[in-house]
Scaffold this motif. Structure first.
Motif, PDB file in Angstrom:
ATOM      1  N   GLY A 126     -12.503  76.145 -57.641  1.00 30.24           N
ATOM      2  CA  GLY A 126     -12.284  74.774 -57.163  1.00 30.24           C
ATOM      3  C   GLY A 126     -10.812  74.434 -57.094  1.00 30.24           C
ATOM      4  O   GLY A 126     -10.339  73.835 -56.113  1.00 30.24           O
ATOM      5  N   GLY A 127     -10.060  74.800 -58.126  1.00 29.02           N
ATOM      6  CA  GLY A 127      -8.619  74.549 -58.135  1.00 29.02           C
ATOM      7  C   GLY A 127      -7.899  75.306 -57.033  1.00 29.02           C
ATOM      8  O   GLY A 127      -7.003  74.759 -56.370  1.00 29.02           O
ATOM      9  N   LEU A 128      -8.289  76.556 -56.819  1.00 25.49           N
ATOM     10  CA  LEU A 128      -7.683  77.340 -55.735  1.00 25.49           C
ATOM     11  C   LEU A 128      -8.016  76.747 -54.369  1.00 25.49           C
ATOM     12  O   LEU A 128      -7.185  76.762 -53.455  1.00 25.49           O
ATOM     13  CB  LEU A 128      -8.134  78.795 -55.816  1.00 25.49           C
ATOM     14  N   PHE A 129      -9.217  76.217 -54.238  1.00 22.86           N
ATOM     15  CA  PHE A 129      -9.613  75.570 -52.990  1.00 22.86           C
ATOM     16  C   PHE A 129      -8.740  74.342 -52.716  1.00 22.86           C
ATOM     17  O   PHE A 129      -8.301  74.127 -51.588  1.00 22.86           O
ATOM     18  CB  PHE A 129     -11.093  75.189 -53.055  1.00 22.86           C
ATOM     19  N   VAL A 130      -8.503  73.551 -53.753  1.00 20.43           N
ATOM     20  CA  VAL A 130      -7.629  72.375 -53.610  1.00 20.43           C
ATOM     21  C   VAL A 130      -6.240  72.809 -53.150  1.00 20.43           C
ATOM     22  O   VAL A 130      -5.666  72.231 -52.215  1.00 20.43           O
ATOM     23  CB  VAL A 130      -7.532  71.582 -54.941  1.00 20.43           C
ATOM     24  N   LEU A 131      -5.703  73.842 -53.804  1.00 23.01           N
ATOM     25  CA  LEU A 131      -4.380  74.334 -53.430  1.00 23.01           C
ATOM     26  C   LEU A 131      -4.362  74.896 -52.014  1.00 23.01           C
ATOM     27  O   LEU A 131      -3.385  74.709 -51.275  1.00 23.01           O
ATOM     28  CB  LEU A 131      -3.904  75.387 -54.422  1.00 23.01           C
ATOM     29  N   ALA A 132      -5.428  75.562 -51.610  1.00 23.75           N
ATOM     30  CA  ALA A 132      -5.504  76.108 -50.249  1.00 23.75           C
ATOM     31  C   ALA A 132      -5.548  74.982 -49.215  1.00 23.75           C
ATOM     32  O   ALA A 132      -4.871  75.059 -48.179  1.00 23.75           O
ATOM     33  CB  ALA A 132      -6.727  77.005 -50.112  1.00 23.75           C
ATOM     34  N   CYS A 133      -6.325  73.944 -49.487  1.00 28.89           N
ATOM     35  CA  CYS A 133      -6.380  72.801 -48.565  1.00 28.89           C
ATOM     36  C   CYS A 133      -5.015  72.123 -48.470  1.00 28.89           C
ATOM     37  O   CYS A 133      -4.536  71.816 -47.369  1.00 28.89           O
ATOM     38  CB  CYS A 133      -7.436  71.791 -49.013  1.00 28.89           C
ATOM     39  N   ALA A 134      -4.380  71.897 -49.621  1.00 29.00           N
ATOM     40  CA  ALA A 134      -3.063  71.256 -49.625  1.00 29.00           C
ATOM     41  C   ALA A 134      -2.036  72.127 -48.914  1.00 29.00           C
ATOM     42  O   ALA A 134      -1.244  71.633 -48.095  1.00 29.00           O
ATOM     43  CB  ALA A 134      -2.621  70.967 -51.061  1.00 29.00           C
ATOM     44  N   GLY A 135      -2.053  73.418 -49.197  1.00 27.35           N
ATOM     45  CA  GLY A 135      -1.128  74.337 -48.534  1.00 27.35           C
ATOM     46  C   GLY A 135      -1.356  74.386 -47.039  1.00 27.35           C
ATOM     47  O   GLY A 135      -0.402  74.421 -46.252  1.00 27.35           O
ATOM     48  N   GLY A 136      -2.613  74.396 -46.635  1.00 27.18           N
ATOM     49  CA  GLY A 136      -2.930  74.378 -45.206  1.00 27.18           C
ATOM     50  C   GLY A 136      -2.438  73.116 -44.530  1.00 27.18           C
ATOM     51  O   GLY A 136      -1.891  73.154 -43.421  1.00 27.18           O
ATOM     52  N   ALA A 137      -2.624  71.967 -45.197  1.00 22.91           N
ATOM     53  CA  ALA A 137      -2.155  70.700 -44.638  1.00 22.91           C
ATOM     54  C   ALA A 137      -0.634  70.710 -44.483  1.00 22.91           C
ATOM     55  O   ALA A 137      -0.095  70.282 -43.456  1.00 22.91           O
ATOM     56  CB  ALA A 137      -2.592  69.531 -45.522  1.00 22.91           C
ATOM     57  N   LEU A 138       0.058  71.202 -45.497  1.00 19.49           N
ATOM     58  CA  LEU A 138       1.519  71.273 -45.419  1.00 19.49           C
ATOM     59  C   LEU A 138       1.975  72.257 -44.343  1.00 19.49           C
ATOM     60  O   LEU A 138       2.945  71.996 -43.628  1.00 19.49           O
ATOM     61  CB  LEU A 138       2.104  71.670 -46.777  1.00 19.49           C
TER      62      LEU A 138
END
Length: 178
Positions: free
Chosen positions: A93-105
């Motif tokens: 779940g934490g990695l998913f959050v980071l992946a979404c945030a990284g993708g948005a950036l």
């Protein structure tokens, strides 16, 4: 083993379109008759799709981040959710959050978007998820920051360049107040 439905529930996928529509609507308003000035240019379909994708990733990061931050509390209140039920591990779940945030950036709203607004929306979402939501003042302010920053992703560059009317800023501000 997490199913697709678990990941969709983690991100509140059925509601995600509202965030994308807010960002696209505000961007179109900024380029619309009576507001656009010389140099604003029309947004291409690709530009609008990149803006929508960025917004969806911000939304996904915020929603999944909220469940990740609340996973222990949700164990008692909402044990059926994917994280407390163990269908999605906290690490995943934490990695998913980071992946979404990284993708948005990485997308940054596309070529006509504002990286700064993307970063502001993610920062406000993280602040909300990690504690501001527990405050009667900080919680609503952080959520307003998420919504307004998200809606401003496609508007801020035009405002800064002076290629749209300053009243267009009311769009993202009103979205934030909602």
């Amino acid at each position: 083993m997490a199913r697709t439905s678990d990941w969709l529930r983690l991100t509140r996928a059925p509601l995600a379109a509202t965030a994308a529509f807010d960002a696209v609507a505000c961007a179109l308003l900024a380029r619309g008759p009576g507001f656009a000035r010389t140099g604003a240019g029309a947004a291409s379909v690709v530009d609008l799709l990149l803006l929508a994708a960025t917004s969806l990733l911000v939304y996904g990061a915020g929603m999944a981040g909220n469940d990740w931050a609340d996973r222990r509390v949700d164990g008692a209140r909402h044990p059926e959710r994917p994280l407390p039920a163990g269908r999605i591990t906290p690490r995943a779940g934490g990695l998913f959050v980071l992946a979404c945030a990284g993708g948005a950036l990485a997308l940054g709203g596309g070529p006509s978007g504002s990286f700064g607004c993307v970063a502001a929306a993610l920062t406000c979402a993280a602040a909300y998820d990690l504690g501001a939501k527990r405050s009667r003042v900080a919680g609503p302010l952080a959520m307003a920051g998420v919504r307004a920053s998200n809606a401003a992703i496609g508007v801020a560059p035009l405002l800064l360049a002076g290629t749209t009317h300053p009243l267009v800023a009311a769009g993202p501000l009103l979205v934030g107040l909602y």
